[in-house]
Design a protein around this motif. Structure first.
Motif, short mmCIF file in Angstrom:
data_model
loop_
_atom_site.label_atom_id
_atom_site.label_comp_id
_atom_site.label_asym_id
_atom_site.label_seq_id
_atom_site.Cartn_x
_atom_site.Cartn_y
_atom_site.Cartn_z
N ASN A 86 -23.43 -0.72 -37.82
CA ASN A 86 -22.20 -1.48 -37.71
C ASN A 86 -22.57 -2.75 -36.94
O ASN A 86 -22.86 -2.69 -35.74
CB ASN A 86 -21.13 -0.67 -36.98
CG ASN A 86 -19.82 -1.38 -36.89
OD1 ASN A 86 -19.72 -2.58 -37.14
ND2 ASN A 86 -18.79 -0.64 -36.52
N LYS B 121 -16.82 7.84 -38.05
CA LYS B 121 -15.47 7.30 -38.26
C LYS B 121 -15.49 5.81 -38.55
O LYS B 121 -14.74 5.32 -39.39
CB LYS B 121 -14.60 7.58 -37.04
CG LYS B 121 -14.27 9.05 -36.87
CD LYS B 121 -13.44 9.29 -35.63
CE LYS B 121 -13.17 10.77 -35.46
NZ LYS B 121 -12.42 11.07 -34.26
N TRP B 122 -16.36 5.07 -37.86
CA TRP B 122 -16.40 3.63 -38.08
C TRP B 122 -16.80 3.29 -39.51
O TRP B 122 -16.29 2.35 -40.11
CB TRP B 122 -17.32 2.92 -37.07
CG TRP B 122 -18.77 3.33 -37.13
CD1 TRP B 122 -19.38 4.27 -36.35
CD2 TRP B 122 -19.79 2.82 -37.99
NE1 TRP B 122 -20.70 4.38 -36.68
CE2 TRP B 122 -20.99 3.49 -37.69
CE3 TRP B 122 -19.81 1.86 -38.99
CZ2 TRP B 122 -22.19 3.24 -38.34
CZ3 TRP B 122 -21.01 1.60 -39.65
CH2 TRP B 122 -22.18 2.29 -39.31
N LYS C 263 -16.44 5.39 -42.21
CA LYS C 263 -15.37 5.84 -43.10
C LYS C 263 -14.24 4.81 -43.15
O LYS C 263 -13.72 4.49 -44.21
CB LYS C 263 -14.80 7.18 -42.61
CG LYS C 263 -15.60 8.36 -43.00
CD LYS C 263 -14.86 9.63 -42.58
CE LYS C 263 -15.64 10.84 -42.92
NZ LYS C 263 -14.96 12.07 -42.53
N ALA C 264 -13.89 4.30 -41.97
CA ALA C 264 -12.81 3.31 -41.91
C ALA C 264 -13.19 2.04 -42.68
O ALA C 264 -12.36 1.47 -43.41
CB ALA C 264 -12.47 2.99 -40.47
N ALA C 265 -14.42 1.60 -42.52
CA ALA C 265 -14.87 0.38 -43.20
C ALA C 265 -14.90 0.59 -44.71
O ALA C 265 -14.50 -0.29 -45.48
CB ALA C 265 -16.24 -0.03 -42.69
N ALA D 76 -13.10 2.72 -46.40
CA ALA D 76 -11.71 2.81 -46.85
C ALA D 76 -11.08 1.43 -46.94
O ALA D 76 -10.17 1.20 -47.74
CB ALA D 76 -10.91 3.69 -45.89
N GLY D 77 -11.57 0.50 -46.12
CA GLY D 77 -11.06 -0.87 -46.14
C GLY D 77 -11.66 -1.73 -47.22
O GLY D 77 -11.40 -2.93 -47.28
N GLY D 78 -12.54 -1.16 -48.06
CA GLY D 78 -13.08 -1.92 -49.17
C GLY D 78 -14.54 -2.33 -49.01
O GLY D 78 -15.10 -2.94 -49.92
N ALA D 79 -15.15 -2.06 -47.90
CA ALA D 79 -16.56 -2.42 -47.72
C ALA D 79 -17.45 -1.49 -48.54
O ALA D 79 -17.04 -0.40 -48.93
CB ALA D 79 -16.93 -2.31 -46.24
#
Length: 100
Positions: A68, A83-84, A86-88, A90-93
């Motif tokens: 990251n 988590k970082w 997964k979140a990224a 999910a945000g389209g990355a």
């Protein structure tokens, strides 16, 4: 009902029996092992581990495959995604965006 002194005496007698039985069975086991070693021509060196591995080998650390860039956190690509990441994702990355 037995008194405390009677129970303690029984316990001492049992402890003595346990110790004697343990010593006797240990001696019998050693005699069996020695007989087998003699029968097959084995030495103590023959009984050592042959794999070359040690029982206390520490697990090796795996190099990071994903990072990251904002926080410097890393992930080796093994196990659950952090988590970082997964979140990224999910945000389209894309996963390739974080490759080291």
């Amino acid at each position: 009902m037995a008194t405390l002194q009677e129970l303690m005496a029984q316990r001492a007698a049992l402890d003595q029996q346990i110790a004697e039985t343990k010593d006797r069975e240990r001696g019998e086991a050693i005699a069996k092992v020695r007989a087998l070693m003699s029968e097959f021509g084995l030495t103590p060196a023959d009984l050592s581990l042959r794999s070359g591995r040690t029982a206390t080998k520490a697990p090796s650390k795996v190099a990071a495959k994903y990072r990251n860039k904002a926080t410097g956190e890393t992930w080796s690509g093994r196990g659950l995604q952090p988590k970082w990441l997964k979140a990224a994702l999910a945000g389209g990355a894309k996963l390739s965006d974080f490759a080291v």
